[in-house]
Design an enzyme around this catalytic site. Structure first.
Site, PDB file in Angstrom:
ATOM      1  CG  ASN A 114    -106.535  29.530 -22.204  1.00  0.00           C
ATOM      2  OD1 ASN A 114    -106.163  30.701 -22.116  1.00  0.00           O
ATOM      3  ND2 ASN A 114    -105.692  28.498 -22.164  1.00  0.00           N
ATOM      4  CD1 TRP A 115    -110.967  33.641 -25.075  1.00  0.00           C
ATOM      5  CD2 TRP A 115    -110.979  35.839 -24.604  1.00  0.00           C
ATOM      6  NE1 TRP A 115    -112.275  34.037 -24.986  1.00  0.00           N
ATOM      7  CE2 TRP A 115    -112.319  35.384 -24.698  1.00  0.00           C
ATOM      8  CE3 TRP A 115    -110.748  37.192 -24.309  1.00  0.00           C
ATOM      9  CZ2 TRP A 115    -113.404  36.239 -24.507  1.00  0.00           C
ATOM     10  CZ3 TRP A 115    -111.838  38.033 -24.134  1.00  0.00           C
ATOM     11  CH2 TRP A 115    -113.148  37.559 -24.233  1.00  0.00           C
ATOM     12  CE  LYS A 116    -104.537  28.004 -25.489  1.00  0.00           C
ATOM     13  NZ  LYS A 116    -103.957  26.809 -26.064  1.00  0.00           N
ATOM     14  CG  HIS A 149    -102.234  26.220 -20.363  1.00  0.00           C
ATOM     15  ND1 HIS A 149    -101.439  25.976 -21.455  1.00  0.00           N
ATOM     16  CD2 HIS A 149    -103.512  26.032 -20.766  1.00  0.00           C
ATOM     17  CE1 HIS A 149    -102.219  25.656 -22.479  1.00  0.00           C
ATOM     18  NE2 HIS A 149    -103.477  25.684 -22.089  1.00  0.00           N
ATOM     19  CD  GLU A 183    -100.560  27.054 -24.817  1.00  0.00           C
ATOM     20  OE1 GLU A 183    -100.962  28.138 -24.386  1.00  0.00           O
ATOM     21  OE2 GLU A 183    -101.234  26.339 -25.584  1.00  0.00           O
ATOM     22  CD  GLU A 241    -106.077  22.514 -21.045  1.00  0.00           C
ATOM     23  OE1 GLU A 241    -107.019  22.923 -21.711  1.00  0.00           O
ATOM     24  OE2 GLU A 241    -105.039  23.163 -20.854  1.00  0.00           O
ATOM     25  CB  SER A 295    -108.747  19.778 -30.301  1.00  0.00           C
ATOM     26  OG  SER A 295    -107.444  20.216 -30.676  1.00  0.00           O
ATOM     27  N   GLY A 309    -109.620  26.531 -25.924  1.00  0.00           N
ATOM     28  CA  GLY A 309    -108.738  27.528 -26.521  1.00  0.00           C
ATOM     29  C   GLY A 309    -109.302  28.054 -27.832  1.00  0.00           C
ATOM     30  N   GLY A 310    -108.874  27.454 -28.935  1.00  0.00           N
ATOM     31  CA  GLY A 310    -109.213  27.938 -30.275  1.00  0.00           C
ATOM     32  C   GLY A 310    -110.700  28.209 -30.484  1.00  0.00           C
TER      33      GLY A 310
HETATM   34  P1  PGA Z   1    -107.377  24.299 -27.659  1.00  0.00           P
HETATM   35  O1  PGA Z   1    -106.625  24.816 -26.313  1.00  0.00           O
HETATM   36  O2  PGA Z   1    -108.848  24.225 -27.321  1.00  0.00           O
HETATM   37  O3  PGA Z   1    -107.062  25.320 -28.679  1.00  0.00           O
HETATM   38  O4  PGA Z   1    -106.811  22.956 -27.967  1.00  0.00           O
HETATM   39  C1  PGA Z   1    -107.051  24.388 -25.039  1.00  0.00           C
HETATM   40  C2  PGA Z   1    -106.135  24.984 -23.993  1.00  0.00           C
HETATM   41  O5  PGA Z   1    -104.942  25.123 -24.237  1.00  0.00           O
HETATM   42  O6  PGA Z   1    -106.595  25.317 -22.882  1.00  0.00           O
END
Ligand code: PGA
Length: 253
Positions: free
Chosen positions: A10-12, A96, A98, A168, A213, A234-235
């Protein structure tokens, strides 16, 4: 029940078209030899079409990060599921945390988006998860149940068959503090049990991803849990090197 492992980056809100193409190409090349795993990347809307073109005919699929539930009309700024399919997407991340926390997205909207995505032939990745306050108050499973039931309200078994769930925990996203394997398994098992009350034959087949994470050095332990079937990353998906390592580690467990 053997479920095929699935990892989605997930590149956001990151990356120009050129940067997204470079990252996608590196990921494709890096995972080409990895067997028995599904891999997807989710670039920003602006890069979707270019990335999908670059990855077509390869093993890596393209996901969008959101969609609207209507197909067309006076909805300034929104993108329809059929437009995502037209751009080359196979999946779409929905609900998500966010979007829920920063943009006020509700379970009812996630339900509408999920059903619209399925009508367009997309696989929805439905995200659910508790906040730290909810966890500390002992409300984790209640919160998960409410989000799951809300997202899946009134869906038929045929619709449910096309979904992927991502657990998540909000406190683990982008914090470097992942859920322990045992914490993840507790919630994943709860989700699968809840799905079984709706669709007993289907529940053992549905994939439940962990997100929050996830990294190359914790993916193995998470994937060792019975009900953890992959990850929404994500990261660690923003560098090809770490995402490829994560996919390799995760699919080897
Ligand atoms: P993260 O994000 O791996 O950076 O914690 C995961 C996500 O929000 O899908």
């Amino acid at each position: 029940m053997a479920r095929r492992a699935f990892f989605c980056g997930n590149w956001k809100l990151n990356g120009s078209i050129a940067e997204s193409l470079a990252l996608a190409t590196d990921v494709r090349n890096g995972v080409a030899s990895v067997r028995d795993v599904d891999v997807a990347v989710a670039p920003s809307f602006t890069a979707l079409h270019a990335v999908a073109k670059r990855l077509e005919d390869g093993p890596v699929m393209v996901a969008a990060q959101d969609c609207f539930w209507e197909e067309k009309g006076a909805f300034t700024g929104e993108v329809a599921p059929s437009q995502l399919a037209d751009a080359g997407c196979k999946l779409v991340i929905l609900g998500h945390s966010e979007r829920r926390q920063l943009f006020g997205e509700l379970d009812a909207a996630v339900n509408l988006k999920t059903r619209a995505a399925l009508r367009a032939g997309l696989t929805p990745i439905i995200c659910i998860g508790e906040t730290l306050t909810e966890r500390d108050a002992g409300e984790t499973l209640g919160r998960i149940q409410a989000q799951l039931d809300g997202a899946l309200a009134d869906m038929t078994d045929a619709e449910l068959e096309g979904i992927v769930i991502a657990y998540e925990p909000v406190w683990a996203i982008g914090t470097g503090r992942n859920a322990t394997p045992a914490q993840a398994q507790e919630v994943h098992h709860f989700i699968r049990t809840r799905l079984a009350t709706r669709a007993p034959a289907l529940a053992p087949k549905l994939r439940i991803l962990y997100g929050g994470s996830m990294k190359p050095d914790n993916v193995r332990a998470l994937m060792a849990e019975e009900d953890v079937d992959g990850g929404l990353v994500g990261g660690a998906s923003l560098s090809a090197e770490s995402f490829i390592r994560l996919v390799k580690e995760g699919s080897a467990s």
